[in-house]
Design a protein around this motif. Structure first.
Motif, PDB file in Angstrom:
ATOM      1  N   GLN A   1       0.846  -1.223   0.000  1.00  0.00           N
ATOM      2  CA  GLN A   1       0.000   0.000   0.000  1.00  0.00           C
ATOM      3  C   GLN A   1       0.870   1.258   0.000  1.00  0.00           C
ATOM      4  O   GLN A   1       0.603   2.199  -0.747  1.00  0.00           O
ATOM      5  CB  GLN A   1      -0.911   0.013   1.219  1.00  0.00           C
ATOM      6  CG  GLN A   1      -1.866   1.195   1.256  1.00  0.00           C
ATOM      7  CD  GLN A   1      -2.881   1.206   0.111  1.00  0.00           C
ATOM      8  OE1 GLN A   1      -3.874   0.490   0.126  1.00  0.00           O
ATOM      9  NE2 GLN A   1      -2.630   2.020  -0.926  1.00  0.00           N
TER      10      GLN A   1
ATOM     11  N   LYS B   1       2.257   1.489  -3.586  1.00  0.00           N
ATOM     12  CA  LYS B   1       1.233   1.899  -4.569  1.00  0.00           C
ATOM     13  C   LYS B   1       0.934   3.406  -4.418  1.00  0.00           C
ATOM     14  O   LYS B   1       0.888   4.127  -5.403  1.00  0.00           O
ATOM     15  CB  LYS B   1      -0.037   1.091  -4.335  1.00  0.00           C
ATOM     16  CG  LYS B   1      -1.156   1.297  -5.354  1.00  0.00           C
ATOM     17  CD  LYS B   1      -2.372   0.428  -5.023  1.00  0.00           C
ATOM     18  CE  LYS B   1      -3.552   0.702  -5.948  1.00  0.00           C
ATOM     19  NZ  LYS B   1      -3.439  -0.008  -7.241  1.00  0.00           N
ATOM     20  N   ALA B   2       0.806   3.878  -3.182  1.00  0.00           N
ATOM     21  CA  ALA B   2       0.491   5.300  -2.951  1.00  0.00           C
ATOM     22  C   ALA B   2       1.655   6.174  -3.409  1.00  0.00           C
ATOM     23  O   ALA B   2       1.461   7.218  -4.037  1.00  0.00           O
ATOM     24  CB  ALA B   2       0.204   5.523  -1.475  1.00  0.00           C
TER      25      ALA B   2
ATOM     26  N   HIS C   1       1.969   5.903  -7.540  1.00  0.00           N
ATOM     27  CA  HIS C   1       0.913   6.539  -8.327  1.00  0.00           C
ATOM     28  C   HIS C   1       0.572   7.947  -7.831  1.00  0.00           C
ATOM     29  O   HIS C   1      -0.222   8.659  -8.445  1.00  0.00           O
ATOM     30  CB  HIS C   1      -0.340   5.658  -8.328  1.00  0.00           C
ATOM     31  CG  HIS C   1      -0.131   4.302  -8.935  1.00  0.00           C
ATOM     32  ND1 HIS C   1       0.011   4.109 -10.284  1.00  0.00           N
ATOM     33  CD2 HIS C   1       0.018   3.084  -8.358  1.00  0.00           C
ATOM     34  CE1 HIS C   1       0.211   2.809 -10.517  1.00  0.00           C
ATOM     35  NE2 HIS C   1       0.236   2.163  -9.360  1.00  0.00           N
TER      36      HIS C   1
ATOM     37  N   SER D   1      -1.364   8.886  -5.730  1.00  0.00           N
ATOM     38  CA  SER D   1      -2.822   9.032  -5.647  1.00  0.00           C
ATOM     39  C   SER D   1      -3.344   8.261  -4.441  1.00  0.00           C
ATOM     40  O   SER D   1      -3.114   7.052  -4.322  1.00  0.00           O
ATOM     41  CB  SER D   1      -3.456   8.488  -6.933  1.00  0.00           C
ATOM     42  OG  SER D   1      -4.850   8.406  -6.756  1.00  0.00           O
ATOM     43  N   THR D   2      -4.074   8.959  -3.536  1.00  0.00           N
ATOM     44  CA  THR D   2      -4.519   8.298  -2.294  1.00  0.00           C
ATOM     45  C   THR D   2      -5.990   8.604  -1.995  1.00  0.00           C
ATOM     46  O   THR D   2      -6.449   8.377  -0.893  1.00  0.00           O
ATOM     47  CB  THR D   2      -3.678   8.819  -1.106  1.00  0.00           C
ATOM     48  OG1 THR D   2      -3.882  10.240  -1.014  1.00  0.00           O
ATOM     49  CG2 THR D   2      -2.207   8.511  -1.281  1.00  0.00           C
ATOM     50  N   THR D   3      -6.715   9.065  -2.989  1.00  0.00           N
ATOM     51  CA  THR D   3      -8.099   9.511  -2.767  1.00  0.00           C
ATOM     52  C   THR D   3      -8.950   8.434  -2.096  1.00  0.00           C
ATOM     53  O   THR D   3      -9.703   8.705  -1.172  1.00  0.00           O
ATOM     54  CB  THR D   3      -8.739   9.873  -4.134  1.00  0.00           C
ATOM     55  OG1 THR D   3      -7.795  10.592  -4.915  1.00  0.00           O
ATOM     56  CG2 THR D   3     -10.003  10.674  -3.961  1.00  0.00           C
ATOM     57  N   ASP D   4      -8.811   7.198  -2.550  1.00  0.00           N
ATOM     58  CA  ASP D   4      -9.687   6.121  -2.054  1.00  0.00           C
ATOM     59  C   ASP D   4      -9.261   5.565  -0.700  1.00  0.00           C
ATOM     60  O   ASP D   4      -9.980   4.776  -0.091  1.00  0.00           O
ATOM     61  CB  ASP D   4      -9.706   4.967  -3.072  1.00  0.00           C
ATOM     62  CG  ASP D   4     -10.199   5.429  -4.433  1.00  0.00           C
ATOM     63  OD1 ASP D   4     -11.125   6.265  -4.457  1.00  0.00           O
ATOM     64  OD2 ASP D   4      -9.621   4.994  -5.452  1.00  0.00           O
TER      65      ASP D   4
ATOM     66  N   LYS E   1      -0.886  10.135   2.235  1.00  0.00           N
ATOM     67  CA  LYS E   1      -2.302  10.518   2.106  1.00  0.00           C
ATOM     68  C   LYS E   1      -2.440  12.040   2.217  1.00  0.00           C
ATOM     69  O   LYS E   1      -3.140  12.674   1.418  1.00  0.00           O
ATOM     70  CB  LYS E   1      -3.111   9.833   3.212  1.00  0.00           C
ATOM     71  CG  LYS E   1      -4.565  10.285   3.307  1.00  0.00           C
ATOM     72  CD  LYS E   1      -5.420   9.837   2.130  1.00  0.00           C
ATOM     73  CE  LYS E   1      -6.841  10.347   2.224  1.00  0.00           C
ATOM     74  NZ  LYS E   1      -7.649  10.058   1.048  1.00  0.00           N
TER      75      LYS E   1
ATOM     76  N   THR F   1      -9.642   2.334  -6.519  1.00  0.00           N
ATOM     77  CA  THR F   1      -8.438   2.295  -7.360  1.00  0.00           C
ATOM     78  C   THR F   1      -7.152   2.410  -6.544  1.00  0.00           C
ATOM     79  O   THR F   1      -6.186   1.690  -6.775  1.00  0.00           O
ATOM     80  CB  THR F   1      -8.476   3.477  -8.374  1.00  0.00           C
ATOM     81  OG1 THR F   1      -9.795   3.612  -8.869  1.00  0.00           O
ATOM     82  CG2 THR F   1      -7.476   3.270  -9.488  1.00  0.00           C
ATOM     83  N   ASP F   2      -7.133   3.308  -5.581  1.00  0.00           N
ATOM     84  CA  ASP F   2      -5.889   3.570  -4.832  1.00  0.00           C
ATOM     85  C   ASP F   2      -5.604   2.541  -3.738  1.00  0.00           C
ATOM     86  O   ASP F   2      -4.531   2.549  -3.134  1.00  0.00           O
ATOM     87  CB  ASP F   2      -5.966   4.964  -4.177  1.00  0.00           C
ATOM     88  CG  ASP F   2      -6.182   6.047  -5.215  1.00  0.00           C
ATOM     89  OD1 ASP F   2      -5.588   5.934  -6.306  1.00  0.00           O
ATOM     90  OD2 ASP F   2      -6.982   6.979  -4.949  1.00  0.00           O
TER      91      ASP F   2
ATOM     92  N   SER G   1      -4.625  -0.996  -2.227  1.00  0.00           N
ATOM     93  CA  SER G   1      -3.775  -2.090  -2.695  1.00  0.00           C
ATOM     94  C   SER G   1      -4.445  -3.433  -2.414  1.00  0.00           C
ATOM     95  O   SER G   1      -4.603  -3.833  -1.255  1.00  0.00           O
ATOM     96  CB  SER G   1      -2.424  -2.034  -1.963  1.00  0.00           C
ATOM     97  OG  SER G   1      -1.733  -3.254  -2.116  1.00  0.00           O
TER      98      SER G   1
END
Lengths: 84, 84
Positions: A22, A25-26, A29, A31-34, A80, B33-34, B36
């Motif tokens: 995690q 990935k953050a 990309h 991107s941490t919106t979700d 985040k 999407t964000d 993992s």
């Protein structure tokens, strides 16, 4: 060491290291919106309390696992806040 | 009950319930999407092994915490697969 103790160590290693993908990935990309900030804040406080508990009962696995979990979770919180 | 045991219970409650905001966020926004998937799959396996370990050492807190964590994590996996 008994089988179930080995399983306990594997469980601790898995749940602790599970945050690495995690963080990656953050970071990759940006991107941490979700991702739920509330979750990671609660998780951070929880792992710090587990760390204190581990120190009190002098349990290396609990200290070790929650020291790492707390660090990885802190990274996710920083990412985040940075890439809201 | 000693203070540090109460702290251990609070830690277990926090780290277990911390997944609720993530399940809610993923379900509400239908966007994962964000998040993992690898993290949550490893976390699921880890919590199941913790559950087995808890049964072996007959520790209600470990059984209880990881039964709930495993369920919540499974929800996130389902939501992740549904709203890729």
């Amino acid at each position: 060491m008994k089988t179930f103790e080995i399983i306990g160590l594997i469980a601790a290693t898995l749940t602790t290291s599970s945050f690495i993908p995690q963080v990656y990935k953050a970071w990759k990309h940006k991107s941490t919106t979700d991702i739920s900030l509330v979750m990671y804040l609660i998780l951070f406080i929880g792992s710090m309390l587990w760390l204190y508990y581990g120190l009190m009962i002098q349990s290396l696995p609990v200290i070790f696992a929650n020291g790492i979990t707390g660090t990885l979770v802190a990274f996710v919180v920083i990412l985040k806040l940075k890439y809201k």
